[in-house]
Design an enzyme around this catalytic site. Sequence first.
Site, PDB file in Angstrom:
ATOM      1  N   ARG A 196       0.829  -1.211   0.000  1.00 46.62           N
ATOM      2  CA  ARG A 196       0.000   0.000   0.000  1.00 46.62           C
ATOM      3  C   ARG A 196       0.861   1.257   0.000  1.00 46.62           C
ATOM      4  O   ARG A 196       0.499   2.273  -0.594  1.00 46.62           O
ATOM      5  CB  ARG A 196      -0.958  -0.007   1.192  1.00 46.62           C
TER       6      ARG A 196
ATOM      7  N   GLU B 217      -9.558   5.856   7.246  1.00 44.98           N
ATOM      8  CA  GLU B 217      -8.122   6.106   7.093  1.00 44.98           C
ATOM      9  C   GLU B 217      -7.752   7.377   6.332  1.00 44.98           C
ATOM     10  O   GLU B 217      -6.800   8.062   6.718  1.00 44.98           O
ATOM     11  CB  GLU B 217      -7.477   4.901   6.406  1.00 44.98           C
TER      12      GLU B 217
END
Length: 793
Positions: free
Chosen positions: A329, A734
Amino acid sequence: MNQQAEPFLKEVQDLDVFTQVHVSRPHESAHLHVSGRATYTDDIPEVAGTLHAALGLSAKAHAKLVSISLDKVRATPGVVAVFTADDIPGANDVGPIVHGDDPILADGVVQYVGQPIFIVVASSHEAARLGARRAEVVYEELPAVLTAQQARAANQYVLPPMKIARGEPGAKIARAVHREAGEMVLGGQEQFYLEGQISYAVPKDDDGMHVYCSTQHPTEMQHLVAHTLGVASHNVLIECRRMGGGFGGKESQSGLFACCAALAAWKLLRPVKLRPDRDDDMMVTGKRHDFHYTYEVGYDDAGTIEGVAVDMTSRCGFSADLSGPVMTRALCHFDNAYWLSDVSIDGFCGKTNTQSNTAFRGFGGPQGAFAIEYIIDNVARSVGMDSLDVRRRNLYGKTERNQTPYGQVVEDNVIHELIDELEATSDYRARRKQIDEFNANNEILKKGLALTPVKFGIAFNVTHFNQAGALVHIYTDGSVLVNHGGTEMGQGLNTKVAQVVAHELGVGLNRIRVSATDTSKVANTSATAASTGSDLNGKAAQDAARQLRERLAAFAAEKFGDGRVNARDVRFAHDRVSVGEALVPFGEVVAKAYLARVQLWSDGFYATPKLYWDQSKLQGRPFYYYSYGAAVSEVVIDTLTGEMRVLRADALHDVGASLNPALDVGQVEGAFIQGMGWLTTEELWWNEGGKLMTHAPSTYKIPTVNDVPPVFNVKLFKNRNVEDSIHRSKATGEPPLLLPFSVFFAVRDAVSAVGGHKVNPPLNAPATSEEILKAVGAVRSASADVAVAAARV
């Protein structure tokens, strides 16, 4: 129109404006939180005979276990039993992805200070803790690697290196008018959930085990406990009503505590609770990965990036844990909101003799995006332009310059409009002039300003995790019970799911109750992580509720419509059902449906579409959509002490068509402050022996209410998800954690003002007072050198 028809028509028209989504509703447990009546795992009434466990921890970072004497432990008053790795009947492993590298209890060798070696079980929490400290362990110390840089030098990794590349970055950098190379360090972060790790294991008949666990991933806990005990998954039930925070720290790392409690309960056939104190919790568990970066960049006179290469090394700790997907990520978020035509991104997962680092809000995305923001900040200063203008110049386009380095086309880009709005509402340009004037007239205090954007991909980057299930029951009194696979950790997931179900059934929110997450009800669930909680579980619950509504509509059309009403024309709203000219209370329809033997419960399922990912090539479409945002922060620093204060923050964040604006604003506010703490005050420090010295609130500085900017403006950007997400909303967990990049780069802007913005400050994160002072000194020294060189010319 007759007078009797008018009220009915008005009621029918009201059905058209009924909604339980896109409106602010209180958190479903808010009244319990504020009154102290919310039940967390430690609040569950203890079963008679409950024992308490504590862990015996390693005092060395890397060593062979020569001998362990537990006689004094067993002799401690109240101690009932002690268990070591030899007592585990099944697998001594809690590795979530790489199996075999992450033991529950150390066996033969310890790999970090704080690694559990044995379990003490006693009649009280205090007796167990006392006993755990009385073991006599003889170690044979081995060389220890403690930092990412040391791991890189030793070529020591938990996983193979990763790489994403496009174009010819090396050649483009070499041909660029301006070239620059450098390095920076970004620190880690402790999750610091208010409720610590805890598991309470209660044996059941026929080899059953019921574990109440504060976890983001009940299904993984079920698998780990089953493997530890050597039983089938159906023997293990994991239950979690709510957590007092998780932030990723309870995704995989709750496994060790669940397995230890279950092992002790299994051996003793008595309930066992394991609740480590905060110090032990912080010593045992992993944190956000800290990163070390080196980079090269080439750019033109206007600050347009022509080629960029970055090398990222993370401190992973002694085992893989979730370091692989975290680095993946990070690589996929290095671009952040910017089009990078020619780019090389290398990722290395360094193996160190420290806690095994794990998931943390953002899951590598913040670490990846931080690097490009740092590089662009340097570029802007080097070409003498406002950093906002350089950022704008490099943004992704709408219909061109819109493909990411990993191959996904950015189809929903709203970052240009979002930045336009924020620049205007925050008075960015006028404040920039005011700050320049302030700095020109103040030698000691310096102000800084920065606006930074966010583009954050939403979905698990392991495709099969993007699925969810739910159960919805309607009782004969018209009340509704919902169970889904997500976990509530304060973020309001249960509230949003309840809103979705209430909207689908056309009933008041007071009719809906969401029960504890339970592996015996919805099986094979994914973690509540990657900002997918509402997307996945909301859709699954909607699917279940829609099936129930369609069944009830078919029944109501037949029962109350006299054969003249089609089921498609039956409407549900305001706790009533409109069937032709009849308006029937929802409860009455349900009661009659039961008598007619209509099924009043249903399961729902959802799998996110359009996702594909080739991990070997790091190419594909790992994300369903992107969330966008931007923030402007203004800070002031004291150049004599390094103290810093955030004076004002303006955040504008894209959550699509918000399911619950009040909850989403709260999520943005909380993420901003948490990210600000990571980048400014929350410093993790290990001594030369590998012991974490910042292992308590007394030594680890999280933000407090006094650190909140006195002017803090948070607004949701008006948008609607182009993808078919739950009611066209977007994730809020997030993405907003990246908004306080603006704080760090405002600090850097203030430091650079010391040298008239001619020098790029070597400021590492977190920007503590010590780091700010070092950077101020470096800027002054470099500015003096420039002045001397200019004088000689």
